[in-house]
Design an enzyme around this catalytic site. Sequence first.
Site, PDB file in Angstrom:
ATOM      1  N   GLN A 104       2.266   1.833  -3.439  1.00  0.00           N
ATOM      2  CA  GLN A 104       1.234   2.324  -4.342  1.00  0.00           C
ATOM      3  C   GLN A 104       0.866   3.773  -4.030  1.00  0.00           C
ATOM      4  O   GLN A 104       0.678   4.589  -4.938  1.00  0.00           O
ATOM      5  CB  GLN A 104      -0.022   1.449  -4.229  1.00  0.00           C
ATOM      6  CG  GLN A 104      -1.270   2.000  -4.909  1.00  0.00           C
ATOM      7  CD  GLN A 104      -1.139   2.108  -6.415  1.00  0.00           C
ATOM      8  OE1 GLN A 104      -0.344   1.403  -7.031  1.00  0.00           O
ATOM      9  NE2 GLN A 104      -1.904   3.017  -7.025  1.00  0.00           N
ATOM     10  N   GLU A 105       0.795   4.098  -2.753  1.00  0.00           N
ATOM     11  CA  GLU A 105       0.351   5.434  -2.353  1.00  0.00           C
ATOM     12  C   GLU A 105       1.406   6.515  -2.619  1.00  0.00           C
ATOM     13  O   GLU A 105       1.084   7.588  -3.119  1.00  0.00           O
ATOM     14  CB  GLU A 105      -0.004   5.442  -0.859  1.00  0.00           C
ATOM     15  CG  GLU A 105      -1.257   4.656  -0.497  1.00  0.00           C
ATOM     16  CD  GLU A 105      -2.537   5.382  -0.899  1.00  0.00           C
ATOM     17  OE1 GLU A 105      -2.456   6.504  -1.445  1.00  0.00           O
ATOM     18  OE2 GLU A 105      -3.615   4.816  -0.679  1.00  0.00           O
ATOM     19  N   SER A 106       2.659   6.238  -2.268  1.00  0.00           N
ATOM     20  CA  SER A 106       3.658   7.315  -2.320  1.00  0.00           C
ATOM     21  C   SER A 106       5.019   6.871  -2.849  1.00  0.00           C
ATOM     22  O   SER A 106       5.956   7.667  -2.846  1.00  0.00           O
ATOM     23  CB  SER A 106       3.866   7.866  -0.907  1.00  0.00           C
ATOM     24  OG  SER A 106       4.509   6.889  -0.081  1.00  0.00           O
ATOM     25  N   TYR A 127      -6.004   0.644  -8.480  1.00  0.00           N
ATOM     26  CA  TYR A 127      -5.411   0.642  -7.141  1.00  0.00           C
ATOM     27  C   TYR A 127      -5.303  -0.776  -6.586  1.00  0.00           C
ATOM     28  O   TYR A 127      -4.226  -1.210  -6.161  1.00  0.00           O
ATOM     29  CB  TYR A 127      -6.275   1.503  -6.221  1.00  0.00           C
ATOM     30  CG  TYR A 127      -5.752   1.700  -4.826  1.00  0.00           C
ATOM     31  CD1 TYR A 127      -4.852   2.715  -4.539  1.00  0.00           C
ATOM     32  CD2 TYR A 127      -6.163   0.879  -3.778  1.00  0.00           C
ATOM     33  CE1 TYR A 127      -4.366   2.904  -3.249  1.00  0.00           C
ATOM     34  CE2 TYR A 127      -5.692   1.053  -2.492  1.00  0.00           C
ATOM     35  CZ  TYR A 127      -4.795   2.071  -2.231  1.00  0.00           C
ATOM     36  OH  TYR A 127      -4.320   2.250  -0.950  1.00  0.00           O
ATOM     37  N   ILE A 177       0.848  -1.203   0.000  1.00  0.00           N
ATOM     38  CA  ILE A 177       0.000   0.000   0.000  1.00  0.00           C
ATOM     39  C   ILE A 177       0.877   1.244   0.000  1.00  0.00           C
ATOM     40  O   ILE A 177       0.629   2.209  -0.737  1.00  0.00           O
ATOM     41  CB  ILE A 177      -0.945   0.002   1.221  1.00  0.00           C
ATOM     42  CG1 ILE A 177      -1.968  -1.121   1.115  1.00  0.00           C
ATOM     43  CG2 ILE A 177      -1.664   1.350   1.345  1.00  0.00           C
ATOM     44  CD1 ILE A 177      -2.847  -1.274   2.351  1.00  0.00           C
TER      45      ILE A 177
END
Length: 419
Positions: A282-284, A399, A279
């Site tokens: 994927q996020e940052s 996502y 996660i």
Amino acid sequence: MQNIRTIQQNIQQNLTNLTFNPQSVNPSIVFCRVKAQAQKDCVINVQIAEEYKRKLKKQKFTKNILQLGALSLLAFPAKALLAMNVSNSSTNNNPSSISSKEIVVATLKDNPSVFQEGDMLHGFGYDIAKRYANYLGVNMRLETYQDQQSLTQALKTGQADMALGLEHVVDDELTTNAIACNPATKNKLAEHGLDGNLHFTFSSTNQTMIDHSASFLCSQEQQKQTQTIASFYDRTLLQNDYSRNHFNKALDQKLPKYESAFKTGAQKHNHDWQVLAAIGYQESHLNPEAVSPTGVQGLMMLTQDTAEEMGVKDRTDALQSIQGSAKYLENLDEQFANIAEGERLWFVLAAYNMGPNAVKRIQKTLNDHGKDGNSWTEVYTYLAANAEQNSRFVQCMHYVTNIRTYLEAMKTTQDTQSA
């Protein structure tokens, strides 16, 4: 409905199974699996056919059922016939009353269409086989074999009902059914980096199941579902050099800085630490200073409201961000506790991306239209079907698919390093 000639052939093969097409206006009518010793030992079941006529008439089915008269002339071993059941239940799609109410699916250890690591068990081929088991109304048990020889032997001896991902089958004793039944589906699989030649394999003596599975796989509805499942299990994300090198660089240079925090948060809040790490990537891309145009920020890209609710005072503090995310993920997991464990992660990730209430609204819509709101395939299909009207759906699809890809890659890399 199977014709008389086919049924007689089945009797001669010692495996008779009368099934009305569950896709027709009539309900599926499944008799038991029987072993016919000889046709002379059977009796004529006129009474059975007449009883079905009365039940179908009572339920006001409009299709002419005079063909049932032919059934009254068919012979069945009287002692073997089980109680009848007329229903639209999925259990009536079972072609041969599989023993123990389960189907045993054999696969090879390195089958790319099945991802099996720790508590994780999913994959394109696995999900198709699971849908077939659900269609039959039985449980599915996966058996993994080390080599092709032992797998084929399991099929031939009846230890397994079917195989998934068996390659280069040249054996008169085995029969295959392609999962992609038309060029469009085959091309879609190739587009997503999947094997367009993937198939189910059966013992050639199990003709009933061969025919039944082919009917299931090649139905128009299932071919659409196959294409949708292929989209979710896309394998092209890390195939290009830039994406693969960027990901590997992050694992080598950034992940070690935060691995301890991921593990601590995961242990405290009942997670797989690599889910948190995937996660974060994927996020940052594991950047604690990341900020989006919508105002979310930090390594785990928490909103201000979520951060406050999880007790995070500084979203740019990597440790606080990871701990807050772990706590939030646990909250989401509890909200979707009614989802089967094998699919729950996808719901949790979707909720992390666009909020739990948005996912629950989709579930309600599906349930209201007679679909299974607890099926990730149904939710993903809904997202895909309505993507043009809602860009958030497109983002959510990417996502969850991306995180699944990163998670599998991380676990595969870990296994390689441990070997």
